[in-house]
Design a protein around this motif. Structure first.
Motif, PDB file in Angstrom:
ATOM      1  N   ASP A   4       9.153 -13.607 -11.280  1.00 50.91           N
ATOM      2  CA  ASP A   4       7.683 -14.211 -11.059  1.00 50.91           C
ATOM      3  C   ASP A   4       6.941 -13.514  -9.769  1.00 50.91           C
ATOM      4  OD1 ASP A   4       7.350 -15.849 -13.135  1.00 50.91           O
ATOM      5  OD2 ASP A   4       8.303 -17.592 -11.575  1.00 50.91           O
ATOM      6  N   ALA A   5       7.970 -12.904  -8.972  1.00 51.43           N
ATOM      7  CA  ALA A   5       7.558 -11.739  -7.803  1.00 51.43           C
ATOM      8  C   ALA A   5       7.636 -10.835  -8.345  1.00 51.43           C
ATOM      9  CB  ALA A   5       9.028 -12.094  -7.149  1.00 51.43           C
ATOM     10  N   LEU A   6       8.324  -9.846  -9.284  1.00 49.97           N
ATOM     11  CA  LEU A   6       7.577  -8.848  -9.428  1.00 49.97           C
ATOM     12  C   LEU A   6       6.523  -9.296 -10.612  1.00 49.97           C
ATOM     13  CD1 LEU A   6      11.413  -7.874 -10.826  1.00 49.97           C
ATOM     14  CD2 LEU A   6       9.762  -6.834  -9.543  1.00 49.97           C
ATOM     15  N   GLY A   7       5.626 -10.182 -11.409  1.00 49.69           N
ATOM     16  CA  GLY A   7       5.040 -10.067 -11.902  1.00 49.69           C
ATOM     17  C   GLY A   7       3.767 -10.175 -11.123  1.00 49.69           C
ATOM     18  N   VAL A   8       3.784 -10.374 -10.181  1.00 50.39           N
ATOM     19  CA  VAL A   8       3.101 -10.541  -8.888  1.00 50.39           C
ATOM     20  C   VAL A   8       2.576  -9.118  -8.097  1.00 50.39           C
ATOM     21  CG1 VAL A   8       1.540 -11.765  -6.522  1.00 50.39           C
ATOM     22  CG2 VAL A   8       2.947 -13.264  -8.786  1.00 50.39           C
ATOM     23  N   GLY A   9       3.615  -9.135  -7.698  1.00 51.71           N
ATOM     24  CA  GLY A   9       3.926  -7.553  -7.781  1.00 51.71           C
ATOM     25  C   GLY A   9       2.839  -6.710  -8.000  1.00 51.71           C
ATOM     26  N   VAL A  10       3.643  -6.384  -9.010  1.00 50.34           N
ATOM     27  CA  VAL A  10       2.995  -5.067 -10.566  1.00 50.34           C
ATOM     28  C   VAL A  10       1.247  -5.630  -9.908  1.00 50.34           C
ATOM     29  CG1 VAL A  10       3.088  -4.050 -12.387  1.00 50.34           C
ATOM     30  CG2 VAL A  10       5.688  -4.981 -10.922  1.00 50.34           C
ATOM     31  N   ALA A  11       1.283  -6.712 -10.724  1.00 45.74           N
ATOM     32  CA  ALA A  11      -0.377  -6.885 -11.460  1.00 45.74           C
ATOM     33  C   ALA A  11      -1.073  -6.503 -10.339  1.00 45.74           C
ATOM     34  CB  ALA A  11      -0.180  -8.379 -11.787  1.00 45.74           C
ATOM     35  N   VAL A  12      -1.056  -7.497  -8.994  1.00 41.28           N
ATOM     36  CA  VAL A  12      -1.880  -6.816  -7.715  1.00 41.28           C
ATOM     37  C   VAL A  12      -1.842  -5.767  -7.209  1.00 41.28           C
ATOM     38  CG1 VAL A  12      -2.619  -7.746  -5.957  1.00 41.28           C
ATOM     39  CG2 VAL A  12      -1.848  -8.944  -6.903  1.00 41.28           C
ATOM     40  N   GLY A  13      -0.622  -5.147  -7.024  1.00 38.22           N
ATOM     41  CA  GLY A  13      -0.330  -3.735  -7.049  1.00 38.22           C
ATOM     42  C   GLY A  13      -1.134  -2.806  -7.578  1.00 38.22           C
ATOM     43  N   LEU A  14      -1.354  -2.837  -8.548  1.00 40.93           N
ATOM     44  CA  LEU A  14      -1.491  -1.749  -9.649  1.00 40.93           C
ATOM     45  C   LEU A  14      -3.203  -1.633  -9.136  1.00 40.93           C
ATOM     46  CD1 LEU A  14      -0.359  -2.247 -13.448  1.00 40.93           C
ATOM     47  CD2 LEU A  14      -0.215  -0.489 -11.880  1.00 40.93           C
ATOM     48  N   SER A  15      -3.788  -2.931  -8.721  1.00 40.71           N
ATOM     49  CA  SER A  15      -5.488  -3.076  -7.922  1.00 40.71           C
ATOM     50  C   SER A  15      -5.724  -1.716  -6.989  1.00 40.71           C
ATOM     51  CB  SER A  15      -5.775  -4.014  -7.762  1.00 40.71           C
ATOM     52  OG  SER A  15      -5.075  -5.068  -7.199  1.00 40.71           O
ATOM     53  N   GLY A  16      -4.976  -1.561  -6.650  1.00 41.92           N
ATOM     54  CA  GLY A  16      -4.685  -0.062  -5.714  1.00 41.92           C
ATOM     55  C   GLY A  16      -5.592   1.250  -6.237  1.00 41.92           C
ATOM     56  N   PHE A  17      -4.871   1.199  -7.352  1.00 35.79           N
ATOM     57  CA  PHE A  17      -6.057   2.705  -8.125  1.00 35.79           C
ATOM     58  C   PHE A  17      -7.589   2.275  -7.782  1.00 35.79           C
ATOM     59  CE2 PHE A  17      -8.043   4.872 -11.140  1.00 35.79           C
ATOM     60  CZ  PHE A  17      -7.067   5.579 -10.654  1.00 35.79           C
ATOM     61  N   ALA A  18      -8.214   1.122  -7.639  1.00 38.89           N
ATOM     62  CA  ALA A  18      -9.922   0.373  -7.686  1.00 38.89           C
ATOM     63  C   ALA A  18     -10.330   0.546  -6.320  1.00 38.89           C
ATOM     64  CB  ALA A  18     -10.180  -1.028  -7.744  1.00 38.89           C
ATOM     65  N   PHE A  19      -9.070   0.304  -5.066  1.00 38.89           N
ATOM     66  CA  PHE A  19      -9.520   0.915  -4.074  1.00 38.89           C
ATOM     67  C   PHE A  19      -9.546   2.465  -3.625  1.00 38.89           C
ATOM     68  CE2 PHE A  19      -7.472   1.215   0.547  1.00 38.89           C
ATOM     69  CZ  PHE A  19      -9.254   1.041   0.781  1.00 38.89           C
ATOM     70  N   GLY A  20      -8.675   2.764  -4.497  1.00 41.28           N
ATOM     71  CA  GLY A  20      -8.491   4.193  -3.758  1.00 41.28           C
ATOM     72  C   GLY A  20     -10.026   4.613  -4.430  1.00 41.28           C
ATOM     73  N   VAL A  21     -10.205   4.507  -6.033  1.00 33.39           N
ATOM     74  CA  VAL A  21     -11.861   5.491  -6.128  1.00 33.39           C
ATOM     75  C   VAL A  21     -12.910   4.763  -5.558  1.00 33.39           C
ATOM     76  CG1 VAL A  21     -13.060   5.210  -8.615  1.00 33.39           C
ATOM     77  CG2 VAL A  21     -10.371   5.078  -8.662  1.00 33.39           C
ATOM     78  N   THR A  22     -12.639   2.896  -4.835  1.00 29.64           N
ATOM     79  CA  THR A  22     -14.240   3.111  -4.745  1.00 29.64           C
ATOM     80  C   THR A  22     -14.050   3.788  -2.747  1.00 29.64           C
ATOM     81  OG1 THR A  22     -13.690   0.462  -5.903  1.00 29.64           O
ATOM     82  CG2 THR A  22     -14.941   0.903  -3.765  1.00 29.64           C
ATOM     83  N   ALA A  23     -12.772   3.737  -2.774  1.00 28.26           N
ATOM     84  CA  ALA A  23     -12.803   4.360  -1.343  1.00 28.26           C
ATOM     85  C   ALA A  23     -13.304   6.049  -1.285  1.00 28.26           C
ATOM     86  CB  ALA A  23     -11.637   4.360  -0.702  1.00 28.26           C
ATOM     87  N   ALA A  24     -12.563   6.559  -2.137  1.00 29.37           N
ATOM     88  CA  ALA A  24     -13.097   7.948  -2.275  1.00 29.37           C
ATOM     89  C   ALA A  24     -14.423   8.235  -3.100  1.00 29.37           C
ATOM     90  CB  ALA A  24     -12.362   8.934  -2.946  1.00 29.37           C
ATOM     91  N   GLY A  25     -15.084   6.737  -3.565  1.00 23.22           N
ATOM     92  CA  GLY A  25     -16.249   7.446  -3.894  1.00 23.22           C
ATOM     93  C   GLY A  25     -17.249   6.333  -3.145  1.00 23.22           C
ATOM     94  N   GLY A  26     -16.910   6.049  -1.748  1.00 21.63           N
ATOM     95  CA  GLY A  26     -18.106   5.572  -0.739  1.00 21.63           C
ATOM     96  C   GLY A  26     -17.713   6.255   0.576  1.00 21.63           C
ATOM     97  N   GLY A  27     -17.091   7.094   0.321  1.00 21.85           N
ATOM     98  CA  GLY A  27     -16.778   8.754   1.247  1.00 21.85           C
ATOM     99  C   GLY A  27     -16.318   8.967   2.423  1.00 21.85           C
ATOM    100  N   LEU A  28     -15.700   8.435   1.765  1.00 15.74           N
ATOM    101  CA  LEU A  28     -13.567   8.333   3.042  1.00 15.74           C
ATOM    102  C   LEU A  28     -12.559   9.244   2.284  1.00 15.74           C
ATOM    103  CD1 LEU A  28     -14.441   5.012   4.148  1.00 15.74           C
ATOM    104  CD2 LEU A  28     -11.456   4.896   3.827  1.00 15.74           C
TER     105      LEU A  28
END
Length: 228
Positions: A4-28
């Motif tokens: 369960d812990a691995l499932g939560v970590g992997v599922a949420v950890g992959l959303s870091g990709f969205a943050f990276g794209v959004t941050a770069a698109g926002g000017g960072l």
């Protein structure tokens, strides 16, 4: 429990990709984006900061909104300090992993040993994947193009709501969440970027006041003297 812990970590950890794209698109730039994930490491606050900056908000207002979103982790820490009872030397390092996901997994365990394992597995998996996918997202932002068209900025809020929804068990909790959403969305077109997030916190004292007024007082016991 580890599964369960691995499932939560992997599922949420992959959303870091969205943050990276959004941050770069926002000017960072690449360094700023990666440092945010390494040092802040709380997705809701990171998205709030980047979103406010991308919308043209004042940097101090954007930082204040991100800060107040992150304050909830301090309350998690108060509870987890009792559940985990970690040695003092480890606590400063463990505090960096006190987030929604590690708190949920740890508090769901029946024993202290299981809670410690759940906290460690979730925190380590999520931290490594979140930072790795943040880097990949920032590097691939140019290839993806318009982040609004993909809707990647909604990934982290969707994950946060999925974690929050099962915890809203009482009428007061549901009312608090609903009023906060109405305040945030209603004030969005009226206030500068980042300020509606702060204003949504006003839902808490309102709901607590109304709940307190509606709670019936306990009747006095027979023979009990009531002060004049």
């Amino acid at each position: 429990m580890v599964r369960d812990a691995l499932g939560v970590g992997v599922a949420v950890g992959l959303s870091g990709f969205a943050f990276g794209v959004t941050a770069a698109g926002g000017g960072l730039d690449l360094l700023q984006t990666c440092v945010l994930s390494l040092l802040v490491f709380t997705g809701a606050s990171q998205f709030a900061l980047v979103g406010a900056l991308a919308a043209g908000g004042n940097p101090f207002t954007a930082a204040a909104g991100a800060f107040f979103l992150g304050v909830r982790n301090a309350f998690y820490g108060l509870r987890l300090s009792q559940v985990l009872a970690l040695p003092r030397a480890v606590r400063p390092l463990a505090a960096h992993w006190v987030i929604d996901e590690t708190a949920v997994v740890s508090l769901a365990q029946p024993t202290r040993r299981a809670a410690r394992i759940g906290f460690t597995v979730t925190g380590l998996t999520l931290y490594v994947l979140w930072n790795l996918t943040t880097l990949l997202g920032a590097l691939g932002a140019d290839a993806i193009g318009d982040t609004d068209a993909w809707g990647l900025d909604a990934a982290a809020p969707a994950v946060f709501l999925a974690l929050l929804a099962p915890m809203l068990r009482t009428t007061a909790e549901r009312a608090l969440a609903g009023l906060a959403v109405l305040l945030g969305l209603g004030l969005l077109p009226l206030l500068p970027a980042g300020v509606p997030v702060l204003a949504a916190a006003l839902a808490a004292p309102v709901v607590l006041y109304v709940s307190g007024r509606r709670t019936p007082r306990a009747p006095d016991r027979p023979g009990r003297r009531v002060a004049p």
